[in-house]
Design a protein around this motif. Structure first.
Motif, PDB file in Angstrom:
ATOM      1  N   ILE A 159      -1.637   2.994  -9.049  1.00  0.00           N
ATOM      2  CA  ILE A 159      -1.767   2.321  -7.759  1.00  0.00           C
ATOM      3  C   ILE A 159      -1.157   0.924  -7.838  1.00  0.00           C
ATOM      4  CG2 ILE A 159      -3.826   3.575  -7.013  1.00  0.00           C
ATOM      5  CD1 ILE A 159      -5.503   1.224  -7.948  1.00  0.00           C
ATOM      6  N   ARG A 160      -0.866   0.352  -6.680  1.00  0.00           N
ATOM      7  CA  ARG A 160      -0.365  -1.012  -6.602  1.00  0.00           C
ATOM      8  C   ARG A 160      -1.531  -1.955  -6.309  1.00  0.00           C
ATOM      9  NH1 ARG A 160       5.546  -0.297  -3.801  1.00  0.00           N
ATOM     10  NH2 ARG A 160       5.659  -2.531  -4.201  1.00  0.00           N
ATOM     11  N   PRO A 161      -1.385  -3.244  -6.608  1.00  0.00           N
ATOM     12  CA  PRO A 161      -2.486  -4.184  -6.372  1.00  0.00           C
ATOM     13  C   PRO A 161      -3.028  -4.164  -4.948  1.00  0.00           C
ATOM     14  CG  PRO A 161      -0.837  -5.224  -7.738  1.00  0.00           C
ATOM     15  CD  PRO A 161      -0.266  -3.900  -7.318  1.00  0.00           C
ATOM     16  N   SER A 162      -2.140  -3.984  -3.968  1.00  0.00           N
ATOM     17  CA  SER A 162      -2.599  -3.949  -2.578  1.00  0.00           C
ATOM     18  C   SER A 162      -3.321  -2.654  -2.254  1.00  0.00           C
ATOM     19  CB  SER A 162      -1.415  -4.110  -1.625  1.00  0.00           C
ATOM     20  OG  SER A 162      -0.552  -2.989  -1.714  1.00  0.00           O
ATOM     21  N   GLY A 163      -3.005  -1.595  -3.002  1.00  0.00           N
ATOM     22  CA  GLY A 163      -3.617  -0.294  -2.760  1.00  0.00           C
ATOM     23  C   GLY A 163      -3.124   0.402  -1.519  1.00  0.00           C
TER      24      GLY A 163
END
Length: 286
Positions: A27-31
């Motif tokens: 996943i990416r930090p922003s989600g």
């Protein structure tokens, strides 16, 4: 005693670890987006007064506006499109351009020069083709941003040019003075040249625990912007024609003996394919 921090505090204290932990879990930090996903681009065209073409472009929390104005130069090979990028910070602005603004303006200028290097005839004034040429000034303002903004700046310039209407010029043969009547219908710039080019950027994130790297499309957010130093940028037309490719590889943090993050052939091929798909999608959208 074990200390624990809320995610936003952890992100500020150890942004690289924060990013790697997310990427390791897919996943990416922003989600909010997958690794291959770009933010949705929305645009309003032709709504800015006192311009001959304009675009307001949004992607996520980033907003860029571009207005096109016309002028005349006496430099024989000076016809073309000249960008000036300003990043708005607060309600007032004073002082010279920042380093980031100058870099963005130069990057856009270099790409525009490459695009139009064999198309000087687009800027000819028939009666004065050996003496004067039309110049288009692209004034770009970054109103808000949540990451690197070149892609959105370039999209704003592209879309502003697509709806630019060149003024109908009149030349006084005796004085060679150039004037125009704003009430006379002009020529749509895209009828002379279909400028349909878009830029897509990618970040390469090292994942030491997996001894690999991951490709992230459309860097966004403080954590991604601060930590991702290895990047690819691809400019292509709506028909898939590749116009520019650049790759910057930062030093690896995995080991002292590793001089740079490993960028695989697969990563490059994926970036090129995703960029072409995105250019085609934006071309169809606008």
């Amino acid at each position: 005693m074990v200390l624990s921090f809320p995610p936003d505090v952890f992100a500020r204290l150890e942004p690289e670890i924060y990013l790697q932990r997310h990427v390791e879990n897919g996943i990416r930090p922003s989600g909010a987006r997958g690794f291959d996903d770009f933010r949705t681009v929305k645009a309003q065209l032709g709504n800015i007064k006192n311009t001959i073409g304009s675009a307001l472009v949004r992607a996520g929390e980033s907003t860029v506006v571009c207005g096109i104005t016309a002028g005349v130069t006496e430099t024989i090979d000076g016809g073309g499109v000249y960008p000036n990028v300003e990043i708005i910070r607060g309600s007032t602005r004073s002082g010279p351009p920042t380093e980031e603004e100058m870099i963005l303006s130069q990057q856009c200028y270099d790409l525009l020069t490459e695009v139009f290097k064999d198309k000087q005839a687009l800027f000819d004034i028939p009666e004065l083709e050996d003496e004067k040429r039309v110049v288009l000034n692209a004034t770009v303002q970054v109103l808000s941003r949540t990451g690197p903004c070149f892609d959105l700046v370039w999209s704003a310039i592209t879309l502003a040019l697509k709806n630019t209407v060149l003024p109908k010029l009149s030349v006084d043969i005796d004085t060679k003075a150039v004037s125009y009547d704003k009430d006379e219908p002009g020529l749509v710039f895209s009828d002379k040249y279909n400028f349909d080019q878009y830029s897509s950027s990618f970040g390469i994130v090292e994942v030491p625990s997996q001894e690999s790297s991951v490709l992230l499309a459309d860097i966004d957010g403080d954590t991604e912007e601060a930590c991702i130093k290895s990047r690819m940028s691809v400019a292509s037309n709506g028909d898939g024609t590749l116009n520019r490719f650049s790759l910057t590889v930062a030093d690896s943090t995995a080991s002292a003996g590793h001089k740079g993050i490993s960028v695989s052939k697969k990563d490059i091929q994926s970036a090129l394919q995703l960029a072409r798909q995105r250019s085609a999608q934006l071309s169809n959208q606008f």
